[in-house]
Design an enzyme around this catalytic site. Sequence first.
Site, PDB file in Angstrom:
ATOM      1  N   SER A 115       0.884  -1.219   0.028  1.00 18.44           N
ATOM      2  CA  SER A 115       0.138   0.032  -0.128  1.00 18.44           C
ATOM      3  C   SER A 115       0.831   1.292  -0.114  1.00 18.44           C
ATOM      4  CB  SER A 115      -0.855  -0.033   1.313  1.00 18.44           C
ATOM      5  OG  SER A 115      -1.953   0.903   1.105  1.00 18.44           O
ATOM      6  N   GLU A 208      -2.249  -2.705  -7.765  1.00 19.16           N
ATOM      7  CA  GLU A 208      -3.542  -2.879  -7.090  1.00 19.16           C
ATOM      8  C   GLU A 208      -3.841  -1.671  -6.530  1.00 19.16           C
ATOM      9  OE1 GLU A 208      -3.531  -2.683  -3.215  1.00 19.16           O
ATOM     10  OE2 GLU A 208      -1.753  -1.818  -3.189  1.00 19.16           O
ATOM     11  N   HIS A 278      -5.092  -5.233  -1.331  1.00 24.68           N
ATOM     12  CA  HIS A 278      -5.856  -4.970   0.063  1.00 24.68           C
ATOM     13  C   HIS A 278      -6.879  -6.025   0.276  1.00 24.68           C
ATOM     14  CE1 HIS A 278      -3.805  -1.358  -0.514  1.00 24.68           C
ATOM     15  NE2 HIS A 278      -4.089  -0.794   0.733  1.00 24.68           N
TER      16      HIS A 278
END
Length: 305
Positions: A115, A208, A278
């Site tokens: 992330s 992502e 995630h």
Amino acid sequence: MLTIMPTTAPAPLRPGDQVAIVCPARKASHEELAAAVATLQSWGLRVVLGASTNVAHHQFGGEDEVRRQDFQQQLDNPAIRAILCARGGYGTTRIIDGIDFGRFGQDPKWIAGFSDITTLNCHLLRRGHQSIHGVMPLLFHQEGGADSLESLRRALFGKEISYAAPAHALNQLGTAIGELVGGNLSILQTLTGTQSDVPTAGRILFLEDIDEYLYAIDRMLVHLDRTGKLAGLAGLVVGHFSNPQDNTVPYGQTPNEIIQHYAAQYGFPVAHSFPVGHEPHNQALVVGRLARLTVTAEGTRLEYV
């Protein structure tokens, strides 16, 4: 001008090694990290909780200087053999330019997270170092995440790993070999033109994201394409795009369809629905390591060369 450097991998962890947990972005308390600490100890590791844990400055793990100093201390400490980022959120880009990787370059250690931690993955790759894009301590014990946690353990300890994903209607078939690069789409776009930017030509890019508006996903893909990040790829891996948002007037495409609109311009293999991002299924990928991506009508396989 960006240049590709040959990458080096830190030494695998061994039982008895010392690892640190830090918060370069969002805050995390010792109570929240207790289960992860116990897990790491069960792997035979000794755990240090950095000064950026169990403190808060609004949403951050302490003020910028607290987080920077903590990361620098763990980076420079030769006894620490891996740094695990407690969680993502936001904040790593605020401190990255103040961190000195000189001593680290002489004695690399594993740095892991995903992330917002894509910032570190890319910053290290720019300097020729491999790192791990994988589940973080705050998420070690999420329901359904046992395989992801095991993949992180195997990556840290230098064990063999390979990955599989089911066939997807939008896949482009083929085989590619290249170093893995990528992570969170919004962070990758944010890093463009900075000292953390990385070349993608000849590499396998994985993407992502979470909570992004569909139009924003398109906007970021336009930016990556206009800056040449897509044209020279060896291959593309599309992970989870969790909880996408839409406007009152629907955008009209899913995240996968948006990405495929741009990927279809090129001939490289594309693998959709790959277990990274995630979601509980978030397999650890070694950023910078040479890998083979094979996409067939039966499904996808990714393995290190």
